[in-house]
Each structure stands twice: as structure tokens, then as C-alpha cells.
Design a protein around this motif. Structure first.
Motif, PDB file in Angstrom:
ATOM      1  N   ASN A 196     -43.404  80.053  42.062  1.00 47.10           N
ATOM      2  CA  ASN A 196     -42.217  79.535  41.376  1.00 47.10           C
ATOM      3  C   ASN A 196     -42.398  78.061  41.001  1.00 47.10           C
ATOM      4  O   ASN A 196     -41.982  77.631  39.931  1.00 47.10           O
ATOM      5  CB  ASN A 196     -40.971  79.694  42.242  1.00 47.10           C
ATOM      6  N   PHE A 197     -42.998  77.296  41.892  1.00 44.02           N
ATOM      7  CA  PHE A 197     -43.292  75.879  41.583  1.00 44.02           C
ATOM      8  C   PHE A 197     -44.161  75.791  40.342  1.00 44.02           C
ATOM      9  O   PHE A 197     -43.875  75.038  39.414  1.00 44.02           O
ATOM     10  CB  PHE A 197     -44.042  75.222  42.747  1.00 44.02           C
ATOM     11  N   ILE A 236     -44.966  68.942  40.730  1.00 45.67           N
ATOM     12  CA  ILE A 236     -44.470  70.096  41.443  1.00 45.67           C
ATOM     13  C   ILE A 236     -45.351  71.317  41.196  1.00 45.67           C
ATOM     14  O   ILE A 236     -45.649  72.087  42.112  1.00 45.67           O
ATOM     15  CB  ILE A 236     -42.997  70.369  41.060  1.00 45.67           C
ATOM     16  N   ARG A 242     -42.800  75.572  32.866  1.00 47.67           N
ATOM     17  CA  ARG A 242     -41.641  75.624  31.991  1.00 47.67           C
ATOM     18  C   ARG A 242     -41.245  74.213  31.552  1.00 47.67           C
ATOM     19  O   ARG A 242     -40.969  73.970  30.387  1.00 47.67           O
ATOM     20  CB  ARG A 242     -40.474  76.296  32.700  1.00 47.67           C
ATOM     21  N   VAL A 270     -44.369  82.876  47.460  1.00 43.07           N
ATOM     22  CA  VAL A 270     -43.389  83.004  46.377  1.00 43.07           C
ATOM     23  C   VAL A 270     -43.034  81.615  45.839  1.00 43.07           C
ATOM     24  O   VAL A 270     -42.972  81.382  44.628  1.00 43.07           O
ATOM     25  CB  VAL A 270     -42.120  83.728  46.874  1.00 43.07           C
ATOM     26  N   LEU A 271     -42.832  80.687  46.770  1.00 45.67           N
ATOM     27  CA  LEU A 271     -42.487  79.315  46.401  1.00 45.67           C
ATOM     28  C   LEU A 271     -43.568  78.708  45.512  1.00 45.67           C
ATOM     29  O   LEU A 271     -43.285  78.073  44.498  1.00 45.67           O
ATOM     30  CB  LEU A 271     -42.333  78.491  47.685  1.00 45.67           C
ATOM     31  N   MET A 328     -44.057  83.409  37.348  1.00 41.81           N
ATOM     32  CA  MET A 328     -42.827  83.822  38.019  1.00 41.81           C
ATOM     33  C   MET A 328     -42.925  85.280  38.499  1.00 41.81           C
ATOM     34  O   MET A 328     -42.437  85.625  39.568  1.00 41.81           O
ATOM     35  CB  MET A 328     -41.641  83.698  37.057  1.00 41.81           C
ATOM     36  N   ASP A 334     -42.280  76.823  37.300  1.00 41.67           N
ATOM     37  CA  ASP A 334     -41.299  75.799  36.961  1.00 41.67           C
ATOM     38  C   ASP A 334     -41.934  74.612  36.262  1.00 41.67           C
ATOM     39  O   ASP A 334     -41.424  74.117  35.265  1.00 41.67           O
ATOM     40  CB  ASP A 334     -40.654  75.303  38.253  1.00 41.67           C
TER      41      ASP A 334
END
Lengths: 300, 328, 322
Positions: free
Chosen positions: A278-279, A31, A285, A274-275, A219, A282
């Protein structure tokens, strides 16, 4: 307010690896790879916009306004007859510029303040944390609007305003990490060896607090792009004629029924950008914070 | 005395539980068989990672899947194979006919539910009794496990209790449906030595009172010697020795058992004789050696041990071992 | 528990105090002071006398901290000033618009919960399946999509292509209950999307962590079925970390209301705030910022109480996370 709320975000125990393993783990997660590829494409788009864009984004053609897609204008034209595709391509510049620069400033300020708060502790820590609490209990967008109104529109002021909002998050994260790391034996060993406070902060505490900062950078870039486009959508962002996605959306919205692509295309780009961040964040993380990976405990 | 001529309460036949991980298959339990009679106490000993807990969890089918899976075998309890039951039928066995007491009293109780709720849950679920009666019986149970102020404790939350008290609650929970079998997985490992003894006495007494069989999993040979009727010694997913507690102590026959016994202080032995730990590392379950899994650490090994894995063989009454060498 | 509540309220008041300072200074930073604004009402600024009279009327001749104290005192007593744009009393404006925004808040919370919670639970129960992958991606999409673009797309779909909902505007409930509901469906859905995505993600990770706990294994060993394990043993502890993000999600709902009320032409508080920013109407901006903060602090206070209720360790010890 409510330190239970904030504490929870900042003190997620995040395992600390070196940067090398961070890079390796980026690619370990599909991802974040998708996010990474989209970001790469956006960056290429922004840097090579003059070569990629089929036309000059600022040339008006008042005989061909609000047209649908055609061979000449693949995405149609805007309200003053500019080529929409070219404007969308050039729009990546503003979004990425604002996202990257304001996040860089936020991170530098936030990391520095967080290090001091966590390392010094006591009254310094208390004052800094109350300030971040204050900033954090007003939603970013609303504070941004007021600040944009106070500072006036324009790309510099937007970057300043977003930076003023963004540093608090980094400060909290770094402080939380430092509080955990500070107690570890090797920091005490560094003290005993006579290392200066400055040296301990930057040589020992900072590298070990890096993992969550890297996640937050990803992020925050996404969040900053979102904020910039929201300000632009309200007419408080970058001023015309500079091509910007949020600005295009603001005007396109009025012509939604006639030329839907005018709203759909720039909005899609904002979402994609933005996606992507965030991907990436993520995936990072997942790679760096085993707590959120969601694996059940093994028996025995 | 336990009558071994009757059909056993529990028959485990060739049980195999494997974990399928990215690194390969871990054969945590690799074909074990044993019987357990009503009212009997069976000790299972071995180092951590030898599969003793997994083998017990497998009886109640509490293996997290994925990555774990019971790939083969039978667990015949009161004549039915538990491994063939539907999930719903299995739920009717758990906590009712077979109960379990876990190792970690600090984390095995739900932090947000009261002690009373958790103790009476199995009764309400399996015996379909009313709430009032369940409360009464729970208070009785809590006083049976010698928890002070049982009425007040009903409304306490786990974090208000000490580790020992929580384990008493776990025992009460396990006893609440008067099960035929209780499986206790290292029930006292996390506790102080003095409390360990109290709790084990308590469990022994309670199981005797209601005629419950007990499987006691531990790495502590002293506990086994004192509380178990029979003992299984496990190594790398297999049973290497099976005997009554007495025989295991008086005449251990497998090199691993001998090593285990030599590594703990014994009162019945000359104190001048020094303790000798087992040499070498515990086995890497992903990469078990060929032949007998214990041979790299065994000082009695012969060439055969490198290539062929020994099966359990009877060496005397109630005494079996899996070893090519006659060690005595 | 009592000291826990008092502690929290005191803390909220402290932060509110800081916010009033911030708000006051921000409003002073705005270009154009009330005197210039008054020029719109035909005051003659070249006349020095009139200017100083106006400055005195607005207290601008006093030192800045005195101005702050006066402003704060007035604000607490309910004198929020008059709008520079419309000349209306700001307090009256606020309370007239409050119910509209509260309705939007309620609607967006409804969407967040009704979408976010089930998505998170399904993801966790079916972890690492293709369904989980789809739902997790959807929830990241939910937190990434800009409010205004989502609004535009939904208007295009449900008002232009399939004209079943009004593209904008607000119908009061008293006027027509059905039209009222229809007019808030799109705005509230858009406002709730971000929260739904956040809830889905946090519910998933929190539930997964809880399901891996020892006490869930204990519950299985007791013979409880999966459904009651989920409802009785996992739901409450899993909600504890989820509750802590309500504060975060709420920030998005509140800022969403600004954009949504602006684009859907809904005469609520968000619209009032945006219009005030456009007009540099700073009595209104100040009131909006303070009340937004009060709102956020109240929600966070409620979150803390809920946290205390869910986690008995907080309830007894009285203080956690300080």
C-alpha cells in the motif's frame, strides 16, 4: 452497481508518463521507498528461506510445544513444537507467491478485457461492464470463501479464486483510461495511417494506460495477500503442513493467552506485507496522479 | 472630480510579495508604491505574470501561504496598515470595506450553495442584519446588476447561470456592503466582448453611485483607456510607468508601454501603420536579468540598462516612469 | 431527480438479477449436492428409487435453467429452503440473526465516521506538517491491518492483559444493555477500522482539493473566517467525492462482519455465512450471498441519493456518470 461509484475510481484522470519516469518517481517519494525496502526484504526472506531460517519449519518436537521465546527457538514453538521463527520466514513464500501470481493473472486478464471493452465500445463494452459490476457488488472476501468452498482448499484454488476476483478492477481502470485516450488526436492519426485495431490497442492505447495499472498492481498484491491470509485464517487456504501466516494465526489464536507471540508474529508479517504494497502504491499514486497530491492552486 | 489634495484612501508603500518555490524565490511583486483616492478608478496593466494580480491580492492578504508571502511594505487603508492587522481584524475589512471581483466567474462561485446564500453572506456577516432584510436587499442588488428575475435567481445554483450572469452575481456580491474599494481582477476577460462592455459600464455606474474606488486589473489597454482615471503599467513585479490614462495614451514614455500600445490597434492612428508586437519572451521570474528587467526586449537600451535598475522618476505632472532613456 | 432515482433502481435490479445467476451457478459448483447431504439424514443412497425421489423433490431432475427459475421464484416468495445442517427454515434463521448484524453495522459505521472524518480534516488543515504525516501513515495502517489480526491484538490487550472487555460472545440488548454495549465494542471497532482509514484519506485529499478552489478564495475575500469557510463553503463540496467511497468502505464492513462474527463468536449473519461455507450448506450460502448483494445495492442506492442531494448539478440534470 451505481456507475457513479465505480466510474469515480476508474476515471481518475491520471497523467501518463513513460515507465522511466515512473521508476524515477518511485524514489522521489520516501513513503514508497519504505514500502519498497520492506518488499525487498520480504522477497529475500522468501527466496533464501532455507538459508535464513534457523531450523526446518516442518520438524515437530512434541516435547517442546507452545513454548515461549528461548535461545533455541527465538520466537518459541507452535502447537506441535515446530520453530515459529522458521515458519514465519517460510510463510513469506506462500503470501508472496499468491499475491504476485494472482495479481499477474488478474492484471493480464483485466488489461486485455479492459482494452477490448474500451476500444470496441458498444454492446461488447456494455456486457463486460455489467459483468464487472456484478462481481464488484459482492465483497471479495465473501465471494472468495464461497469459491474456496466450491473449488476446495489449496494454493492453486486460492490463486484461481483471487484471480477471478481481481481482474475486474484492472478491466475497469484500463477501460476508463482507454476511453479518455481513444479520443486523442494521435490515436486518430494512427487510424488514418492504417494501423490495425490490434496494433492500436497494444502499441498506442496500452502504454498510455500503464500508469494507473502500475498503481493498481501494487495495491492488488497487498489486497491479494490480505485475502489469502483471511482464507487461511478460516482454514480454507493453503493446507498444512505448508507454512503460511494466515494458517499460523488461525492456530495461534486458540493459544492467545498462553503464547501470544504465536498470533502476534505471523499477523505482524501480514500487516507489514500489506502495508508495504500500500505504501508503494500510494507513493506511486502521488507521483503519477497530481490530482491526489493535494497541492492548492496557485494564484495567477 | 477627484480631489488629490486629500489623504488618499489607499497608500501602498514598497510592497513586496514573494513566492518561495523549490526552484527558487519568485519576486512576483518587487517593491511597488502607489496611492488611490476615494472614488477613483485605477487601472493596472501588464502581461500575465507581471505581478498585477498578486499585487492586488496582497492588499487583501489573499496570498496562499505557503508558498507565497508578503515580505515587506505597507498597505495603508483609511489610515491603518492592513499588513499589521490580526487575522480577525482583517476578516472585518474583507468583503466589507474592500471587496474583490475575480477573473473566473465559472469557478469563483460555490457550486453547492444558492446564489441568494452567496450574495447575502457578506451583509449578514458584516452588517449584522436579519435574514429577511438580507433577502430583500439581495434581490434589490441582483436587480441593480440587471440580472433578470432576481427573486427566482435567489434559489438558483451557479451552474444554472451563464458566465455573464455569474459575473453579475459576483459584482452584486462585491457591492453588497457598499465597500470603499473594489478590486476587480480581470473581471471580464473570460466573457464575450459584448458582455464585457455591458459589465464594465455597469461596474463604472455602480461605483460612481456609491462613491467606491476601483482598482481594475487587466491586460486590455482599451478597457483601461476607457474606464480608468489613472494607470499603472507593471513589468516583472515592478511599476514601470504611472500616469493618468490620458497622458499614458498621448505620451507613453516607457519603452514597454510604447510597445504595448503599438501592439494593439488604435482608432486614432493611421491604419496603414502596421501593428508591431513586442519582441522576445516575457521575463522568467525565477531568473530575472540584471539591471532593468526589460532590457533584453528593449530596442532603446543603453549600456547602463544592463547593470542598473531604474527607479520611478517624475517626468511631468502626474506622470512617472522607470527608464534611463529619454524615448520621445 | 426522479428519473435519476428510477434509473438507479432499475440498474440495481439488473445487477441483482445477474448476481442471482452467479450465486445459483456458484452454489451448483459446490462439491456435494443436496442428495449427498441428505445422506446425513440416513437416506439410503444405494437405493435408486429413493435417490430419484429425492432428486425430484429438490427439482434436480429438471434442466438447469428451469431449476434456476424455480429457485428464483421460490426465493422471491420467501421460500429460501431449509438449512442442510440444522434443518431450520433459512428465512427464519436470517431474520433471527439480522438484528445482531445490523447492530454491528451501526457500530462500525459509528467508529469509521468518528475516527475517519476528524483525522482527514485535521490532516488537510495541517497539510504537510509532521502531524499530517503521522495521521496519513496511521490511515494507511488502518486500511492495511488485517481484520482478524487487529481483532486478536485488541482481544489480547483489552481482554487478556487488561480484562475490561469480554474476549468474545454476544449479549442481547434486551438481556443487559450494558453488557450488550461492552460485547460489541471490540468487534465493531475492528470492523470500522478499514472504513476509518479510507475516510481519513479521502476526506484529506478531497478537502485539500476543495480548499484550493477559486470559490474558497471568494469566500475568504468576503471576510469569512477559516472555520466558517471550512463548515459552510468547503464541507459540502468536499463530501461529494467522499460519498462515492462509502460503497467501497461498506464492502469492507460487510466482509469484516464475516471474520469478526466468526472470531468473536457472535451469532449474526456473518457467522451463519461462514458456518454454511464450512458445512457446504448451500441453501444458506445462496441466501447469504443474495442478501449481501441486496445490502450492498441498497447502500449504493442510498449513496447515489446522497450524492444527488449534495451535488445540485446531479439533482437538476438528473443523471451523472452514466
Amino acid at each position: 452497481m451505481s456507475s457513479s461509484v465505480f466510474q469515480n475510481q476508474s476515471s481518475h484522470r491520471i497523467s501518463t508518463h513513460g515507465v522511466g519516469s515512473v521508476l524515477r518517481s518511485i524514489f522521489a517519494y520516501r513513503i514508497s521507498c519504505v514500502g519498497f525496502v520492506i518488499i525487498l526484504m520480504l522477497v529475500i526472506m522468501a527466496v533464501f528461506a532455507p538459508s535464513i531460517a534457523p531450523q526446518d519449519p516442518n520438524v515437530q518436537d512434541l516435547y517442546h510445544v507452545l513454548e515461549g521465546p528461548s535461545r533455541r527457538h527465538l520466537l518459541g514453538t507452535d502447537d506441535v513444537g515446530r520453530d515459529l521463527l522458521s515458519r514465519v520466514i517460510y510463510g513469506a513464500r506462500v503470501s508472496l507467491l499468491v499475491g504476485l501470481i494472482s495479481t499477474a493473472f488478474s492484471a493480464i486478464i483485466g488489461v486485455f478485457v479492459g482494452l477490448i471493452a474500451g476500444y470496441k465500445g458498444g454492446i461488447t463494452d456494455m456486457i463486460i461492464m455489467r459483468i464487472t459490476d456484478t462481481f464488484m457488488c459482492i465483497p471479495g472476501l465473501i465471494l472468495l470463501l464461497v469459491m474456496a468452498a466450491a473449488l476446495g482448499p489449496g494454493i492453486h484454488n486460492i490463486i484461481i479464486a483471487i484471480t477471478l476476483l481481481g481482474w475486474t478492477g484492472f478491466a475497469r481502470i484500463v477501460r476508463g483510461q482507454v476511453l479518455i485516450i481513444r479520443e486523442l488526436p494521435y490515436i486518430e492519426a494512427a487510424h488514418a495511417a492504417g494501423a490495425s485495431g490490434f496494433r492500436i490497442m497494444f502499441k498506442h492505447l496500452l502504454p498510455n494506460a500503464m500508469a494507473p495499472v502500475i498503481i493498481a498492481v501494487s495495491m492488488t498484491i497487498g489486497g491479494s495477500i490480505m485475502l489469502e491470509s483471511a482464507a487461511a485464517f478460516l482454514g480454507l487456504g493453503v493446507q498444512p503442513p505448508t507454512p503460511s501466516w494466515g494458517e499460523a494465526l488461525r492456530i495461534g489464536y486458540s493459544y492467545l493467552e498462553i503464547v501470544p507471540l504465536f498470533s502476534i508474529a505471523p499477523g505482524l508479517m501480514i500487516t507489514l506485507a500489506v502495508l508495504a504494497f500500500n505504501f508503494l502504491g500510494d507513493g506511486l499514486r502521488d507521483a503519477l496522479d497530481p490530482r491526489l497530491r493535494g497541492e492548492g492552486k496557485k494564484v495567477e | 472630480m477627484i480631489d488629490r489634495t486629500m489623504t488618499p484612501l489607499l497608500e501602498v508603500r514598497n510592497l513586496q510579495t514573494h513566492f518561495f518555490t523549490d526552484q527558487g524565490i519568485i519576486r512576483a511583486v518587487n517593491g511597488i508604491s502607489y496611492d488611490l483616492h476615494e472614488g477613483e478608478t485605477l487601472g493596472i496593466v501588464g502581461e500575465s505574470g507581471c505581478g498585477k494580480s498578486i499585487s492586488a491580492f496582497s492588499i487583501l492578504r489573499l496570498i496562499p501561504n505557503p508558498p507565497g508571502k508578503i515580505v515587506n511594505g505597507e498597505v495603508i487603508f483609511e489610515g491603518t496598515d492592513l499588513l499589521q492587522l490580526s487575522d480577525r481584524e482583517m476578516c472585518a475589512v474583507r468583503g466589507n470595506k474592500i471587496a474583490m471581483i475575480f477573473q473566473e466567474p465559472m469557478t469563483s462561485l460555490n457550486p453547492v450553495l444558492t446564489i441568494g446564500h452567496q450574495v447575502m453572506e457578506p451583509m449578514v456577516l458584516h452588517q449584522k442584519i436579519g435574514k429577511k432584510q438580507a433577502i430583500q436587499e439581495s434581490i434589490q442588488l441582483l436587480s441593480k446588476v440587471q440580472l433578470s428575475e432576481p427573486e427566482a435567481r435567489m434559489n438558483s445554483f451557479p451552474h444554472q447561470l451563464s458566465g455573464g450572469m455569474r459575473q453579475r452575481v459576483m459584482i452584486a456580491m462585491g457591492m453588497s456592503c457598499k465597500p470603499k474599494l473594489i478590486i476587480a481582477d480581470e473581471p471580464t476577460t473570460a466573457l464575450d466582448v459584448t458582455i464585457q462592455a455591458q459589465l464594465l459600464e455597469l461596474m463604472k455606474g455602480l461605483t460612481r453611485d456609491i462613491g467606491t474606488a476601483l482598482i481594475l486589473i487587466t491586460h486590455n489597454l482599451g478597457i483601461v483607456a476607457r474606464y480608468a482615471d489613472r494607470v499603472l503599467v507593471m513589468y516583472a513585479g515592478r511599476i514601470v510607468e504611472k500616469a493618468t490614462a490620458k497622458k499614458l495614451y498621448s505620451s507613453p514614455s516607457h519603452p514597454y508601454t510604447i510597445g504595448l500600445l503599438a501592439s494593439v490597434p488604435r482608432l486614432d492612428q493611421d491604419l496603414k501603420k502596421s501593428l508591431s508586437p513586442i519582441e522576445g519572451q516575457p521575463p522568467d521570474l525565477l531568473n530575472l536579468p540584471k539591471g532593468c528587467a526589460f532590457h533584453p526586449r528593449c530596442r532603446y537600451r543603453i549600456p547602463k540598462c544592463f547593470t542598473q535598475s531604474p527607479e520611478l522618476e517624475q517626468i511631468s505632472d502626474n506622470h512617472e516612469k522607470a527608464c534611463w532613456v529619454d524615448v520621445h | 431527480m426522479k428519473s435519476f432515482i428510477i434509473n438507479r433502481i432499475a440498474y440495481a435490479l439488473l445487477i441483482l438479477f445477474f448476481v442471482t445467476i452467479l450465486v445459483f451457478s456458484l452454489a451448483r459448483l459446490l462439491p456435494g449436492d443436496p442428495i449427498q447431504a441428505a445422506a446425513m439424514f440416513n437416506a439410503d443412497l444405494s437405493n435408486q428409487e429413493i435417490v430419484s425421489e429425492l432428486r425430484a423433490r429438490y427439482g434436480l431432475d429438471k434442466p438447469i435453467y428451469i431449476q434456476y427459475v424455480i429457485w428464483l421464484k421460490d426465493f422471491i416468495q420467501g421460500d429460501w429452503g431449509t438449512s442442510l445442517g440444522s434443518g431450520e427454515d433459512v428465512l427464519e434463521m436470517f431474520f433471527r440473526r439480522l438484528p445482531i448484524t445490523l447492530e454491528l453495522f451501526a457500530g462500525s459505521v459509528f467508529w469509521s465516521l468518528i475516527i475517519g472524518l476528524p483525522l482527514g480534516v485535521i490532516s488537510a488543515v495541517k497539510r504537510n506538517s509532521w502531524l499530517d504525516a503521522i495521521l496519513t501513515t496511521t490511515s494507511i495502517f488502518g486500511v492495511s491491518i488485517p481484520v482478524f489480526w487487529e481483532g486478536i491484538i485488541l482481544i489480547y490487550l483489552f481482554a487478556v492483559i487488561f480484562p475490561i472487555l469480554p474476549p468474545s460472545g454476544y449479549v442481547p440488548f434486551a438481556e443487559s444493555p450494558i453488557d450488550n454495549i461492552l460485547s460489541v465494542i471490540l468487534p465493531t471497532f475492528v470492523m470500522g477500522t478499514h472504513g476509518a482509514g479510507l475516510f481519513a484519506r479521502y476526506v484529506r485529499s478531497s478537502l485539500l482539493e476543495v480548499l484550493g478552489q477559486d470559490y474558497i478564495r471568494t469566500a475568504r475575500a468576503k471576510g469569512l473566517r477559516e472555520k466558517s469557510i471550512l463548515l459552510v463553503h468547503a464541507a459540502k463540496p468536499a463530501m461529494i467525492p467522499v460519498v462515492t467511497i462509502i460503497g467501497l468502505a461498506w464492502g469492507y464492513v460487510v466482509s469484516g462482519s464475516f471474520l469478526v462474527e466468526y472470531m468473536f463468536a457472535i451469532p449474526g449473519l456473518g457467522r451463519m455465512g461462514v458456518d454454511a461455507v464450512f458445512a457446504r450448506d448451500f441453501p444458506v450460502i445462496q441466501a447469504t450471498l443474495v442478501m449481501v448483494t441486496v445490502n450492498i445495492l441498497l447502500v449504493n442506492l442510498a449513496v447515489d441519493l446522497l450524492y444527488g442531494y449534495l451535488d445540485p448539478r446531479v439533482r437538476v440534470r438528473g443523471n451523472l456518470g452514466q
